[in-house]
Design a protein around this motif. Sequence first.
Motif, PDB file in Angstrom:
ATOM      1  N   LEU A   1       0.837  -1.200   0.000  1.00 46.74           N
ATOM      2  CA  LEU A   1       0.000   0.000   0.000  1.00 46.74           C
ATOM      3  C   LEU A   1       0.875   1.254   0.000  1.00 46.74           C
ATOM      4  O   LEU A   1       0.596   2.214  -0.723  1.00 46.74           O
ATOM      5  CB  LEU A   1      -0.954  -0.002   1.196  1.00 46.74           C
ATOM      6  N   ALA A   2       1.942   1.255   0.811  1.00 46.33           N
ATOM      7  CA  ALA A   2       2.852   2.414   0.849  1.00 46.33           C
ATOM      8  C   ALA A   2       3.568   2.594  -0.487  1.00 46.33           C
ATOM      9  O   ALA A   2       3.707   3.723  -0.977  1.00 46.33           O
ATOM     10  CB  ALA A   2       3.867   2.241   1.973  1.00 46.33           C
ATOM     11  N   LEU A   3       4.005   1.493  -1.099  1.00 46.54           N
ATOM     12  CA  LEU A   3       4.676   1.594  -2.397  1.00 46.54           C
ATOM     13  C   LEU A   3       3.716   2.086  -3.485  1.00 46.54           C
ATOM     14  O   LEU A   3       4.101   2.881  -4.347  1.00 46.54           O
ATOM     15  CB  LEU A   3       5.297   0.259  -2.793  1.00 46.54           C
ATOM     16  N   ALA A   4       2.458   1.640  -3.418  1.00 44.58           N
ATOM     17  CA  ALA A   4       1.467   2.115  -4.386  1.00 44.58           C
ATOM     18  C   ALA A   4       1.218   3.610  -4.196  1.00 44.58           C
ATOM     19  O   ALA A   4       1.111   4.362  -5.168  1.00 44.58           O
ATOM     20  CB  ALA A   4       0.162   1.333  -4.234  1.00 44.58           C
ATOM     21  N   TYR A   5       1.138   4.031  -2.940  1.00 52.88           N
ATOM     22  CA  TYR A   5       0.951   5.449  -2.651  1.00 52.88           C
ATOM     23  C   TYR A   5       2.127   6.268  -3.178  1.00 52.88           C
ATOM     24  O   TYR A   5       1.944   7.302  -3.821  1.00 52.88           O
ATOM     25  CB  TYR A   5       0.780   5.659  -1.141  1.00 52.88           C
ATOM     26  N   LEU A   6       3.359   5.801  -2.897  1.00 52.08           N
ATOM     27  CA  LEU A   6       4.539   6.499  -3.410  1.00 52.08           C
ATOM     28  C   LEU A   6       4.519   6.566  -4.931  1.00 52.08           C
ATOM     29  O   LEU A   6       4.811   7.608  -5.517  1.00 52.08           O
ATOM     30  CB  LEU A   6       5.831   5.794  -2.965  1.00 52.08           C
ATOM     31  N   GLY A   7       4.181   5.462  -5.546  1.00 52.39           N
ATOM     32  CA  GLY A   7       4.120   5.431  -7.013  1.00 52.39           C
ATOM     33  C   GLY A   7       3.070   6.381  -7.549  1.00 52.39           C
ATOM     34  O   GLY A   7       3.288   7.065  -8.553  1.00 52.39           O
ATOM     35  N   GLN A   8       1.946   6.438  -6.875  1.00 54.57           N
ATOM     36  CA  GLN A   8       0.866   7.329  -7.302  1.00 54.57           C
ATOM     37  C   GLN A   8       1.262   8.797  -7.122  1.00 54.57           C
ATOM     38  O   GLN A   8       0.971   9.635  -7.964  1.00 54.57           O
ATOM     39  CB  GLN A   8      -0.383   7.009  -6.481  1.00 54.57           C
ATOM     40  N   GLN A   9       1.954   9.103  -6.035  1.00 52.79           N
ATOM     41  CA  GLN A   9       2.322  10.487  -5.744  1.00 52.79           C
ATOM     42  C   GLN A   9       3.564  10.951  -6.498  1.00 52.79           C
ATOM     43  O   GLN A   9       3.630  12.090  -6.945  1.00 52.79           O
ATOM     44  CB  GLN A   9       2.559  10.673  -4.240  1.00 52.79           C
ATOM     45  N   LEU A  10       4.557  10.060  -6.613  1.00 52.34           N
ATOM     46  CA  LEU A  10       5.841  10.465  -7.179  1.00 52.34           C
ATOM     47  C   LEU A  10       6.117   9.911  -8.571  1.00 52.34           C
ATOM     48  O   LEU A  10       7.077  10.325  -9.210  1.00 52.34           O
ATOM     49  CB  LEU A  10       6.987  10.030  -6.245  1.00 52.34           C
ATOM     50  N   GLY A  11       5.327   8.950  -8.999  1.00 54.41           N
ATOM     51  CA  GLY A  11       5.547   8.364 -10.327  1.00 54.41           C
ATOM     52  C   GLY A  11       6.912   7.702 -10.418  1.00 54.41           C
ATOM     53  O   GLY A  11       7.312   6.954  -9.537  1.00 54.41           O
ATOM     54  N   GLN A  12       7.643   7.987 -11.476  1.00 55.56           N
ATOM     55  CA  GLN A  12       8.956   7.389 -11.703  1.00 55.56           C
ATOM     56  C   GLN A  12       9.965   7.777 -10.622  1.00 55.56           C
ATOM     57  O   GLN A  12      10.966   7.099 -10.436  1.00 55.56           O
ATOM     58  CB  GLN A  12       9.506   7.814 -13.075  1.00 55.56           C
ATOM     59  N   ASN A  13       9.727   8.860  -9.917  1.00 55.17           N
ATOM     60  CA  ASN A  13      10.659   9.326  -8.894  1.00 55.17           C
ATOM     61  C   ASN A  13      10.570   8.532  -7.596  1.00 55.17           C
ATOM     62  O   ASN A  13      11.351   8.770  -6.675  1.00 55.17           O
ATOM     63  CB  ASN A  13      10.430  10.808  -8.595  1.00 55.17           C
ATOM     64  N   SER A  14       9.631   7.586  -7.493  1.00 58.24           N
ATOM     65  CA  SER A  14       9.500   6.829  -6.247  1.00 58.24           C
ATOM     66  C   SER A  14      10.736   5.980  -5.982  1.00 58.24           C
ATOM     67  O   SER A  14      11.167   5.843  -4.829  1.00 58.24           O
ATOM     68  CB  SER A  14       8.240   5.970  -6.253  1.00 58.24           C
ATOM     69  N   THR A  15      11.352   5.424  -7.021  1.00 51.63           N
ATOM     70  CA  THR A  15      12.581   4.643  -6.840  1.00 51.63           C
ATOM     71  C   THR A  15      13.701   5.537  -6.323  1.00 51.63           C
ATOM     72  O   THR A  15      14.461   5.152  -5.428  1.00 51.63           O
ATOM     73  CB  THR A  15      12.993   3.964  -8.156  1.00 51.63           C
ATOM     74  N   VAL A  16      13.801   6.719  -6.883  1.00 49.57           N
ATOM     75  CA  VAL A  16      14.813   7.676  -6.430  1.00 49.57           C
ATOM     76  C   VAL A  16      14.565   8.032  -4.970  1.00 49.57           C
ATOM     77  O   VAL A  16      15.498   8.096  -4.168  1.00 49.57           O
ATOM     78  CB  VAL A  16      14.801   8.944  -7.318  1.00 49.57           C
ATOM     79  N   TRP A  17      13.307   8.252  -4.614  1.00 55.45           N
ATOM     80  CA  TRP A  17      12.966   8.585  -3.236  1.00 55.45           C
ATOM     81  C   TRP A  17      13.397   7.469  -2.295  1.00 55.45           C
ATOM     82  O   TRP A  17      13.970   7.719  -1.229  1.00 55.45           O
ATOM     83  CB  TRP A  17      11.467   8.847  -3.107  1.00 55.45           C
ATOM     84  N   LEU A  18      13.122   6.211  -2.671  1.00 57.90           N
ATOM     85  CA  LEU A  18      13.513   5.083  -1.829  1.00 57.90           C
ATOM     86  C   LEU A  18      15.029   5.017  -1.667  1.00 57.90           C
ATOM     87  O   LEU A  18      15.536   4.783  -0.569  1.00 57.90           O
ATOM     88  CB  LEU A  18      12.982   3.770  -2.412  1.00 57.90           C
TER      89      LEU A  18
END
Length: 150
Positions: free
Chosen positions: A99-116
């Motif tokens: 759920l957290a990864l889906a939220y990050l993906g929804q909010q940050l798109g491609q940048n979610s990997t960078v955020w992690l």
Amino acid sequence: DAMLCAVLAAAGSLLGSAIFYEITRKGGEKFLLKYTSGASGQKFREWFARYGLITVFIPALLPIPILPFKVFAACAGVMCVPRYRFLIVLALARIPRYLALAYLGQQLGQNSTVWLKDHLWHLLALALAIGVALYGLVRWVDARRPVTIR
């Protein structure tokens, strides 16, 4: 929908892990015995029987590549941790993770990997804090159990 994907990912992870658990439960004893036949191996078995699901929970919850989920999941199967306990612990970890990864993906798109990657140390600190808290909780519960004389 991102949340539907998260739920399906968690369900797939639980199903795959249940199959992995059954495989290791049926055939992993020889492999584990190779590494745990000595005195220190027996100590590991005793330790895992008491605290092993903590070591399954943390890497199942946090997306940190250096945490060895499969090794401890295999130990859970080989050492015959009750199936329902293993799956409950896994569900308690995987559902919030996806759920957290889906939220990050929804909010940050491609940048979610960078955020992690940018927050790896924060995630490691969180893993350590959760581990210490769960270990403390297990010790606290153990201290309150009545002593049985055999």
